[in-house]
Design an enzyme around this catalytic site. Structure first.
Site, PDB file in Angstrom:
ATOM      1  N   HIS A 227       0.845  -1.198   0.000  1.00 30.48           N
ATOM      2  CA  HIS A 227       0.000   0.000   0.000  1.00 30.48           C
ATOM      3  C   HIS A 227       0.880   1.248   0.000  1.00 30.48           C
ATOM      4  O   HIS A 227       2.079   1.169   0.262  1.00 30.48           O
ATOM      5  CB  HIS A 227      -0.904   0.027   1.247  1.00 30.48           C
ATOM      6  CG  HIS A 227      -0.124   0.196   2.530  1.00 30.48           C
ATOM      7  ND1 HIS A 227       0.520  -0.851   3.153  1.00 30.48           N
ATOM      8  CD2 HIS A 227       0.132   1.288   3.300  1.00 30.48           C
ATOM      9  CE1 HIS A 227       1.135  -0.413   4.252  1.00 30.48           C
ATOM     10  NE2 HIS A 227       0.914   0.892   4.359  1.00 30.48           N
ATOM     11  N   HIS A 284       4.803   0.130   0.042  1.00 27.44           N
ATOM     12  CA  HIS A 284       5.506  -0.675   1.040  1.00 27.44           C
ATOM     13  C   HIS A 284       4.572  -1.720   1.629  1.00 27.44           C
ATOM     14  O   HIS A 284       3.353  -1.665   1.406  1.00 27.44           O
ATOM     15  CB  HIS A 284       6.105   0.231   2.133  1.00 27.44           C
ATOM     16  CG  HIS A 284       5.101   1.121   2.812  1.00 27.44           C
ATOM     17  ND1 HIS A 284       4.560   2.238   2.211  1.00 27.44           N
ATOM     18  CD2 HIS A 284       4.523   1.043   4.043  1.00 27.44           C
ATOM     19  CE1 HIS A 284       3.710   2.816   3.044  1.00 27.44           C
ATOM     20  NE2 HIS A 284       3.656   2.101   4.161  1.00 27.44           N
ATOM     21  N   ARG A 294       6.792  -9.082  15.833  1.00 29.86           N
ATOM     22  CA  ARG A 294       7.301  -7.753  15.497  1.00 29.86           C
ATOM     23  C   ARG A 294       6.262  -6.686  15.834  1.00 29.86           C
ATOM     24  O   ARG A 294       5.057  -6.928  15.683  1.00 29.86           O
ATOM     25  CB  ARG A 294       7.633  -7.743  14.007  1.00 29.86           C
ATOM     26  CG  ARG A 294       8.002  -6.402  13.452  1.00 29.86           C
ATOM     27  CD  ARG A 294       8.532  -6.536  12.027  1.00 29.86           C
ATOM     28  NE  ARG A 294       8.963  -5.239  11.572  1.00 29.86           N
ATOM     29  CZ  ARG A 294       8.201  -4.407  10.862  1.00 29.86           C
ATOM     30  NH1 ARG A 294       6.980  -4.749  10.502  1.00 29.86           N
ATOM     31  NH2 ARG A 294       8.662  -3.230  10.518  1.00 29.86           N
TER      32      ARG A 294
END
Ligand SMILES: C=C1C[C@]23C[C@@]1(O)CC[C@H]2[C@@]12CCC[C@@](C)(C(=O)O1)[C@H]2[C@@H]3C(=O)O
Ligand SMILES: O=C(O)CCC(=O)C(=O)O
Ligand SMILES: [Fe+2]
EC number: 1.14.11.15
Length: 355
Positions: A227, A284, A294
């Protein structure tokens, strides 16, 4: 009877031993992180987006080059204390470590906006993303924090307020610098000038706390699908596990490895409009990991609040380079983005590309 996929809740993805079909993406060779062989052999591929020291005397040129090449860069010496970065990361960990039912009590009522839930872009993809998150888009997050932390909400609201304030100041500084690289000053844009004078105020930006749990089959899963951000720019703090990848036509997908204390800056669609296409908004995504979870914290800076119109900067347009986009408010742009997603910039383009 509900299918297994329907029973899976994003609040406990980390406990799953196999990747459910609804989370299995059909990734092609083009989705690979390896850059195209031609680019590698020509030796022209930079390994990743540059890390720029904000105290470097050449900062404007360095940032300008990175913006034009990548639409993204990383920053060191940005003035945000390590303590604040650690605090916001541990706030996020505490939130995502909670039992699923508790997180769901803070679920966003309107899809993807303030509160706990899936990324707002989810409806545009057939498969589900291997992540959960919490969005702060207005003051209603305080009520969510009270329900999440009945005893400690004041402490966590304080961290969030400080983070938003510091990010707003940093975002304004970065915008001045990026404009400088285009030969423009904040005085050339009425709203930017006023913004600098008025100091920081919540309401123009959003925060997204992202959590990507460990995944049994990371190669076939997607943490956050490709996106561009709908922002002027986004400042991202990533924990010490990699996963962020940026796309560049010449290089393919490039991983942005985390560097302690360094923040990532992504240029968004609104800056693409402001710069009349000179600075691209970077595509990205976030991949996931087999052994490590994460966290990332995105500060999405939308620029002026309310009815302020964003349009290509007049100094950057002329008979040779006419304005490519019509003017638009951030609110309006978000409406279009969540109707047509990756066609949003095309939808407001007034001059079509010649090729
Ligand atoms: C202000 C916003 C930008 C955002 C959509 C939103 O209304 C609130 C969440 C933001 C976020 C964060 C994660 C990535 C992203 C694409 C998404 O799904 O939600 C961005 C949105 C955006 O930039 O369009
Ligand atoms: O988690 C990441 O690295 C990317 C997050 C992101 O793109 C976003 O929140 O907009
Ligand atoms: Fe993003």
């Amino acid at each position: 009877m509900p299918s297994l996929a329907e029973e899976i809740c994003i609040g406990n993805l980390g406990s799953l031993q196999t990747l459910p079909d609804s989370f299995t993406w059909k990734l092609t060779a083009a989705d690979s992180v390896l850059p195209p062989s031609s680019a590698v052999s020509s030796g022209t591929v930079e390994e990743s987006i540059p890390v720029i020291d904000l105290s470097d005397p050449d900062v404007t040129t360095l940032i300008g080059n990175a913006c034009k090449t990548w639409g993204a860069f990383q920053i060191a010496n940005h003035g945000i204390s390590q303590k604040l970065l650690d605090d916001i990361e541990s706030l996020s960990k505490t939130l995502f470590d909670m039992p699923s039912e508790r997180k769901l009590e803070a679920a966003s009522s309107d899809k993807g906006v303030s509160g706990y839930g899936e990324p707002r872009i989810s409806p545009f993809f057939e498969k589900k993303m291997w992540s959960e998150g919490f969005t702060i888009a207005d003051a209603s997050y305080r009520n969510h924090f009270i329900s999440l932390w009945p005893h400690d909400h004041t402490k966590y609201c304080g961290i969030m307020e400080e983070y938003v304030d510091e990010m707003e100041k940093l975002a304004s500084k970065l915008v001045s610098c990026i404009l400088g690289s285009l030969g423009v000053t904040v005085e050339d844009i009425g709203w930017a000038h006023k913004l600098e004078k008025s100091g920081s105020k919540v309401g123009r930006g959003a925060i997204r706390l992202n959590h990507y749990p460990v995944c049994p089959e990371p190669e076939r899963a997607m943490g956050l699908a490709a996106h561009t951000d709908s922002t002027i720019l986004t400042i991202l703090h990533q924990s010490n596990t990699g996963g962020l990848q940026v796309f560049r036509e010449e290089s393919g997908w490039i991983t942005v490895e985390p560097v302690p204390g360094v923040l990532v800056v992504n240029m968004g669609d609104l800056f693409h409009i402001l710069s009349n296409g000179k600075i691209p908004s970077v595509v990205h995504r976030a991949k996931v990991n087999h052994t490590r979870s994460r966290i990332s914290i995105a500060y999405l800076w939308g620029g002026p609040a309310g009815e302020v119109q964003i349009a290509p900067i007049s100094k950057l347009i002329g008979p040779v380079e006419p304005s490519l986009y019509r003017s638009i408010t951030w609110k309006e742009y978000l409406q279009i983005k969540y109707e047509v997603f990756d066609k949003a910039l095309d939808a407001i383009r007034v001059i079509n590309p010649t090729n």
